[in-house]
Design a protein around this motif. Structure first.
Motif, PDB file in Angstrom:
ATOM      1  N   ALA A  97      -5.880  -4.698  -3.529  1.00  0.00           N
ATOM      2  CA  ALA A  97      -7.148  -5.268  -3.055  1.00  0.00           C
ATOM      3  C   ALA A  97      -7.420  -4.887  -1.609  1.00  0.00           C
ATOM      4  CB  ALA A  97      -7.122  -6.789  -3.205  1.00  0.00           C
ATOM      5  N   GLY A  98      -6.370  -4.565  -0.868  1.00  0.00           N
ATOM      6  CA  GLY A  98      -6.526  -4.129   0.515  1.00  0.00           C
ATOM      7  C   GLY A  98      -6.667  -2.625   0.649  1.00  0.00           C
ATOM      8  N   ARG A  99      -6.900  -1.953  -0.470  1.00  0.00           N
ATOM      9  CA  ARG A  99      -7.067  -0.498  -0.539  1.00  0.00           C
ATOM     10  C   ARG A  99      -5.813   0.264  -0.105  1.00  0.00           C
ATOM     11  NH1 ARG A  99     -12.325  -1.818   1.849  1.00  0.00           N
ATOM     12  NH2 ARG A  99     -14.012  -1.552   0.335  1.00  0.00           N
ATOM     13  N   ARG A 100      -4.670  -0.360  -0.239  1.00  0.00           N
ATOM     14  CA  ARG A 100      -3.418   0.332   0.036  1.00  0.00           C
ATOM     15  C   ARG A 100      -2.895   0.972  -1.251  1.00  0.00           C
ATOM     16  NH1 ARG A 100      -2.804  -4.468   2.742  1.00  0.00           N
ATOM     17  NH2 ARG A 100      -1.491  -5.302   1.067  1.00  0.00           N
ATOM     18  N   ARG A 101      -2.321   2.159  -1.118  1.00  0.00           N
ATOM     19  CA  ARG A 101      -1.816   2.894  -2.269  1.00  0.00           C
ATOM     20  C   ARG A 101      -0.624   2.163  -2.881  1.00  0.00           C
ATOM     21  NH1 ARG A 101      -4.048   7.498  -4.929  1.00  0.00           N
ATOM     22  NH2 ARG A 101      -2.411   8.369  -6.245  1.00  0.00           N
ATOM     23  N   ARG A 102      -0.654   1.947  -4.186  1.00  0.00           N
ATOM     24  CA  ARG A 102       0.477   1.317  -4.866  1.00  0.00           C
ATOM     25  C   ARG A 102       1.632   2.311  -4.963  1.00  0.00           C
ATOM     26  NH1 ARG A 102      -1.382  -3.463  -7.165  1.00  0.00           N
ATOM     27  NH2 ARG A 102      -3.618  -3.534  -7.645  1.00  0.00           N
ATOM     28  N   SER A 103       2.837   1.792  -5.048  1.00  0.00           N
ATOM     29  CA  SER A 103       4.022   2.641  -5.150  1.00  0.00           C
ATOM     30  C   SER A 103       4.576   2.702  -6.560  1.00  0.00           C
ATOM     31  CB  SER A 103       5.113   2.125  -4.202  1.00  0.00           C
ATOM     32  OG  SER A 103       5.458   0.780  -4.534  1.00  0.00           O
ATOM     33  N   ASP A 104       3.833   2.126  -7.515  1.00  0.00           N
ATOM     34  CA  ASP A 104       4.324   2.112  -8.894  1.00  0.00           C
ATOM     35  C   ASP A 104       3.162   2.309  -9.857  1.00  0.00           C
ATOM     36  OD1 ASP A 104       3.002  -0.288  -8.610  1.00  0.00           O
ATOM     37  OD2 ASP A 104       4.775  -1.539  -8.831  1.00  0.00           O
ATOM     38  N   ASP A 105       3.501   2.530 -11.107  1.00  0.00           N
ATOM     39  CA  ASP A 105       2.502   2.702 -12.165  1.00  0.00           C
ATOM     40  C   ASP A 105       3.131   2.231 -13.466  1.00  0.00           C
ATOM     41  OD1 ASP A 105       0.773   3.536 -14.181  1.00  0.00           O
ATOM     42  OD2 ASP A 105       0.270   5.426 -13.211  1.00  0.00           O
ATOM     43  N   ALA A 106       2.691   1.068 -13.945  1.00  0.00           N
ATOM     44  CA  ALA A 106       3.313   0.444 -15.114  1.00  0.00           C
ATOM     45  C   ALA A 106       3.140   1.242 -16.391  1.00  0.00           C
ATOM     46  CB  ALA A 106       2.747  -0.967 -15.306  1.00  0.00           C
ATOM     47  N   PHE A 107       2.209   2.192 -16.409  1.00  0.00           N
ATOM     48  CA  PHE A 107       1.956   2.974 -17.615  1.00  0.00           C
ATOM     49  C   PHE A 107       2.641   4.344 -17.578  1.00  0.00           C
ATOM     50  CE2 PHE A 107      -1.327  -0.188 -17.490  1.00  0.00           C
ATOM     51  CZ  PHE A 107      -1.506  -0.554 -18.820  1.00  0.00           C
ATOM     52  N   THR A 108       3.582   4.506 -16.635  1.00  0.00           N
ATOM     53  CA  THR A 108       4.300   5.763 -16.470  1.00  0.00           C
ATOM     54  C   THR A 108       5.794   5.525 -16.624  1.00  0.00           C
ATOM     55  OG1 THR A 108       2.615   6.610 -14.966  1.00  0.00           O
ATOM     56  CG2 THR A 108       4.773   7.654 -14.859  1.00  0.00           C
ATOM     57  N   PRO A 109       6.521   6.407 -17.300  1.00  0.00           N
ATOM     58  CA  PRO A 109       7.973   6.248 -17.434  1.00  0.00           C
ATOM     59  C   PRO A 109       8.645   6.096 -16.075  1.00  0.00           C
ATOM     60  CG  PRO A 109       7.196   8.001 -18.868  1.00  0.00           C
ATOM     61  CD  PRO A 109       6.024   7.593 -18.027  1.00  0.00           C
ATOM     62  N   GLY A 110       9.544   5.125 -15.996  1.00  0.00           N
ATOM     63  CA  GLY A 110      10.232   4.869 -14.746  1.00  0.00           C
ATOM     64  C   GLY A 110       9.378   4.179 -13.705  1.00  0.00           C
ATOM     65  N   ASP A 111       8.181   3.711 -14.100  1.00  0.00           N
ATOM     66  CA  ASP A 111       7.280   3.010 -13.170  1.00  0.00           C
ATOM     67  C   ASP A 111       6.893   3.907 -11.991  1.00  0.00           C
ATOM     68  OD1 ASP A 111       5.753   0.838 -12.521  1.00  0.00           O
ATOM     69  OD2 ASP A 111       7.368  -0.325 -11.602  1.00  0.00           O
ATOM     70  N   ARG A 112       6.893   5.224 -12.242  1.00  0.00           N
ATOM     71  CA  ARG A 112       6.688   6.203 -11.174  1.00  0.00           C
ATOM     72  C   ARG A 112       5.201   6.368 -10.869  1.00  0.00           C
ATOM     73  NH1 ARG A 112       5.654  11.655 -11.589  1.00  0.00           N
ATOM     74  NH2 ARG A 112       5.963  11.532 -13.855  1.00  0.00           N
ATOM     75  N   HIS A 113       4.857   6.389  -9.591  1.00  0.00           N
ATOM     76  CA  HIS A 113       3.463   6.626  -9.215  1.00  0.00           C
ATOM     77  C   HIS A 113       3.227   8.132  -9.079  1.00  0.00           C
ATOM     78  CE1 HIS A 113       3.863   7.854  -4.928  1.00  0.00           C
ATOM     79  NE2 HIS A 113       5.007   7.201  -5.019  1.00  0.00           N
ATOM     80  N   GLY A 114       1.967   8.517  -9.092  1.00  0.00           N
ATOM     81  CA  GLY A 114       1.622   9.914  -8.880  1.00  0.00           C
ATOM     82  C   GLY A 114       1.526  10.761 -10.129  1.00  0.00           C
ATOM     83  N   ALA A 115       1.597  10.123 -11.305  1.00  0.00           N
ATOM     84  CA  ALA A 115       1.552  10.896 -12.552  1.00  0.00           C
ATOM     85  C   ALA A 115       0.127  11.171 -13.016  1.00  0.00           C
ATOM     86  CB  ALA A 115       2.320  10.168 -13.654  1.00  0.00           C
ATOM     87  N   ARG A 116      -0.850  10.603 -12.316  1.00  0.00           N
ATOM     88  CA  ARG A 116      -2.253  10.847 -12.662  1.00  0.00           C
ATOM     89  C   ARG A 116      -3.065  10.925 -11.373  1.00  0.00           C
ATOM     90  NH1 ARG A 116      -3.327   5.975 -16.203  1.00  0.00           N
ATOM     91  NH2 ARG A 116      -1.193   5.342 -15.755  1.00  0.00           N
ATOM     92  N   PRO A 117      -4.177  11.637 -11.384  1.00  0.00           N
ATOM     93  CA  PRO A 117      -5.018  11.704 -10.185  1.00  0.00           C
ATOM     94  C   PRO A 117      -5.909  10.476 -10.075  1.00  0.00           C
ATOM     95  CG  PRO A 117      -6.027  12.972 -11.932  1.00  0.00           C
ATOM     96  CD  PRO A 117      -4.727  12.441 -12.492  1.00  0.00           C
ATOM     97  N   ASP A 118      -6.558  10.290  -8.947  1.00  0.00           N
ATOM     98  CA  ASP A 118      -7.676   9.356  -8.878  1.00  0.00           C
ATOM     99  C   ASP A 118      -8.767   9.907  -9.798  1.00  0.00           C
ATOM    100  OD1 ASP A 118      -6.267   7.987  -6.968  1.00  0.00           O
ATOM    101  OD2 ASP A 118      -7.539   8.580  -5.274  1.00  0.00           O
ATOM    102  N   TYR A 119      -9.439   9.030 -10.509  1.00  0.00           N
ATOM    103  CA  TYR A 119     -10.535   9.396 -11.412  1.00  0.00           C
ATOM    104  C   TYR A 119     -10.130  10.511 -12.404  1.00  0.00           C
ATOM    105  CZ  TYR A 119     -12.931   7.080  -7.530  1.00  0.00           C
ATOM    106  OH  TYR A 119     -13.296   6.186  -6.538  1.00  0.00           O
ATOM    107  N   PRO A 120      -9.129  10.262 -13.240  1.00  0.00           N
ATOM    108  CA  PRO A 120      -8.695  11.285 -14.202  1.00  0.00           C
ATOM    109  C   PRO A 120      -9.809  11.741 -15.138  1.00  0.00           C
ATOM    110  CG  PRO A 120      -7.105   9.502 -14.104  1.00  0.00           C
ATOM    111  CD  PRO A 120      -8.302   9.045 -13.328  1.00  0.00           C
ATOM    112  N   THR A 121     -10.739  10.848 -15.457  1.00  0.00           N
ATOM    113  CA  THR A 121     -11.847  11.230 -16.337  1.00  0.00           C
ATOM    114  C   THR A 121     -12.596  12.433 -15.761  1.00  0.00           C
ATOM    115  OG1 THR A 121     -12.104   8.886 -16.902  1.00  0.00           O
ATOM    116  CG2 THR A 121     -13.862  10.373 -17.597  1.00  0.00           C
TER     117      THR A 121
END
Length: 624
Positions: A97-121
């Motif tokens: 909510a503070g526009r800070r980049r998250r360090s995780d991604d619950a929809f990625t193996p290993g909870d790893r961030h960076g597996a998708r770009p902003d606005y993948p569509t």
């Protein structure tokens, strides 16, 4: 085409060849990992197309930064590419909510961030269009659906056009796609043009001309169409954007909607109406598809947090008629409930019990709201004319059937399945629905029995509910019930626990900085929850997301239904000033809260939060 059964949809050419295929009909690109489960959109669309006889491949989380081999590996499919950012809007997925980049991604193996770009569509579609210029691209999923018309983007902090203006997809299949996507495949197979695809219900398309004669500056409406203010006008006039949203939201909640048109420069965006709610047979057919309920083997057992949350859960319905101002469920699934049959649900429960790691506990028997199963309007003709976003606000609709009897019967049937020790309700419960007094003694008795059954037999020690705030003025803007009803439910919860000798907790969710919320409202929230002996855990700062009433108020400063101004905390400082009151019990916040309440001339609240006669731990250095 192939109707051969197989455990997973192929994610590589090697897997495709192992199935004996020499081609694919559709290739789906998803921002999420591929989990073959009915809670993951790519799996649902893939299995639906498979059931219709098509060869479908999935490319999960393709690398968009290298030589683009993930986008090239299947070549051009026979029919089309499908593109989705995943189960969440990518910007909600990536930023706080503070526009800070998250360090995780619950929809990625290993909870790893960076597996998708902003606005993948946008990113995926641009790559595919460049590589395969003549192959149709169909966009879908939450990101595309919620950005189908002009919308405020919190992360860019500006009004954005329809995502089709930035995206190279030919059309958007918005909302739940099981009925639209197979029809698109059939039409493309039969030689339909992109223009013809855009005439299907529940699609968004670009059109060169609007067939209606309209005057700029005024919204046009007839029996079948609504022409909104243009994007250009909305950019220069926030009132125009607010007026537009009122029509957009109403139509997304209509059983018999109208086609919406909006001009973007020289291009028109056309949004056809939502399809009617799925029948029980249709929703059963979707959930009964041959899902493995597992992540694809390519992940080698890596943990995918979003999957772990739902692996032993069962979804029993779609849709939500709550109409909360900050929620997008009805804009995606509709407000009318589509419920599965008991037989279909029990088949899935039995499938869960056969999972090797199942220990006897169903984590959730729920849906968008846990207790809307089999509920809806008593007189459907009234529902057919209704444009209200909520059936519960400002009061429960008199035409709404609120009888929880079938849900009680379902819980009993689930618990009777061999291998099930206990089933829990992890989804949010609308206590304003289950506590509503109808005046019908049979229904009121059944609903009271539901509440007691829920508390006694389906809570894993902590029941999560969402009052959201304590201020009636803020709650009214949220389309939530008065906080007095939470007090009533809390008292009932305590009585049931005492009667059954249980020691369970009620865990409430609250939001700060929602439109209409002032700092003093948060101070009063702190005092009221303190008086209830609560140290809040489940709290969040309001995050504007596309296509919600709350976001439109945040951006425009105007309530779209009253066209009156509404105060909203928008600066980081104002939002932080509100959020701190959640943590009044933390000594590190005490001096700041004290100074703020003195500034607000609310020493009455200060004295209630921090009474002068409060006892403190012994400190030998302090003079008494």
């Amino acid at each position: 085409m192939s109707n051969k059964p197989y455990p997973f949809l192929p994610t590589s050419v090697k897997e495709m060849k192992a199935l004996g295929w020499d081609h694919v009909d559709v290739v789906l690109f998803s921002g999420d990992a591929y989990v073959d489960h009915p809670s993951f959109g790519a799996a649902v669309i893939g299995r639906t197309l498979q059931a219709a006889g098509y060869n479908v491949a999935i490319v999960p989380q393709p690398n968009w930064q290298d030589d683009l081999r993930d986008f090239k590996k299947f070549g051009a499919p026979r029919l089309f590419f499908g593109v989705s950012a995943g189960a969440m809007d990518s910007m909600v997925n990536h930023y706080t909510a503070g526009r800070r980049r998250r360090s995780d991604d619950a929809f990625t193996p290993g909870d790893r961030h960076g597996a998708r770009p902003d606005y993948p569509t946008v990113v995926y579609s641009a790559i595919l269009r460049r590589l395969f210029p003549s192959t149709p691209i169909i966009a879908g999923g939450i990101e595309a659906s919620m950005r189908r018309l002009s919308h405020y983007d919190y992360w860019k902090d500006c009004l954005q056009p329809s995502i089709l203006l930035d995206c190279d997809a030919d059309i958007i299949s918005y909302g739940m796609g099981e009925r639209t996507i197979p029809e698109i495949a059939r039409m493309i197979e039969n030689g339909a043009s992109v223009e013809q695809l855009g005439e299907l219900m529940q699609t968004v398309s670009r059109v060169k001309e609007c067939p209606l004669q309209v005057n700029e500056g005024k919204i046009y409406e007839d029996d079948r169409n609504i022409v909104l203010h243009s994007f250009t006008r909305c950019k220069s006039d926030k009132r125009a954007q607010a007026e537009n949203f009122r029509h957009i939201e109403r139509q997304s909640n209509a059983m018999n909607g109208k086609t919406i048109w909006q001009k973007h420069g020289k291009i028109w965006i056309r949004v056809t109406p939502m399809l009617p709610p799925m029948t029980t047979a249709e929703i059963d057919a979707s959930f009964d598809l041959p899902y493995t309920r597992l992540p694809h083997p390519r992940y080698n057992g890596k943990r995918i947090p979003a999957y772990e949350m739902i692996r032993h859960s069962v979804n029993i319905h779609r849709g939500c008629f709550g109409g909360c101002s900050f929620c997008t469920i009805s804009a995606h699934q509709g407000k009318f409930i589509a419920s599965r049959s008991k037989q279909s649900i029990l088949r899935e429960v039995r499938q869960v019990t056969e999972m090797p790691d199942f220990k006897g506990y169903i984590s959730d028997v729920g849906g968008p709201s846990a207790n809307m199963y089999n509920l809806g309007g008593k007189d459907k003709s009234i529902c057919g004319k209704c444009l209200k976003p909520s059936c519960l606000h400002p009061s429960v609709c008199p035409n709404l059937n609120t009888d929880h009897t079938s849900l009680l019967e379902l819980y009993k049937a689930v618990d009777a399945v061999p291998g099930v020790k206990k089933s829990f309700i992890g989804s949010g419960v609308r206590y304003d629905l289950s506590m509503h007094v109808t005046g019908d003694s049979r229904i009121d008795k059944a609903n009271r029995r539901y509440n007691e059954e829920l508390i006694v037999n389906h809570v894993s020690g902590r029941l999560k509910v969402a009052p959201e705030h304590t201020s009636d003025a803020v709650l009214d803007l949220m389309r939530k019930p008065s906080f007095t009803l939470f007090h009533d439910f809390s008292a009932f919860f305590a009585q049931v626990n005492s009667r059954h000798q249980l020691k369970q907790q009620l865990i409430p969710y609250f939001i700060s900085s929602h439109p209409g919320c002032h700092e003093v409202d948060m101070a009063e929230l702190a005092v009221e929850t303190k008086d209830m002996n609560m140290h809040l855990e489940q709290v969040q700062d309001f995050t504007p997301t596309p296509m919600t009433l709350s976001t439109e108020i945040y951006y425009t400063g105007i309530h779209p239904y009253t066209m009156k101004p509404v105060f909203t905390a928008t600066t980081p400082e104002a939002k932080k000033a509100q959020r701190k009151y959640f943590f009044w019990y933390d000594p590190s916040f005490r001096s700041d809260i004290t100074a703020s309440l003195k500034r607000l001339h609310r020493t009455d609240l200060l004295n209630r939060l921090f009474p002068r006669k409060a006892s403190y731990p012994y400190n030998p250095r302090r003079k008494n």
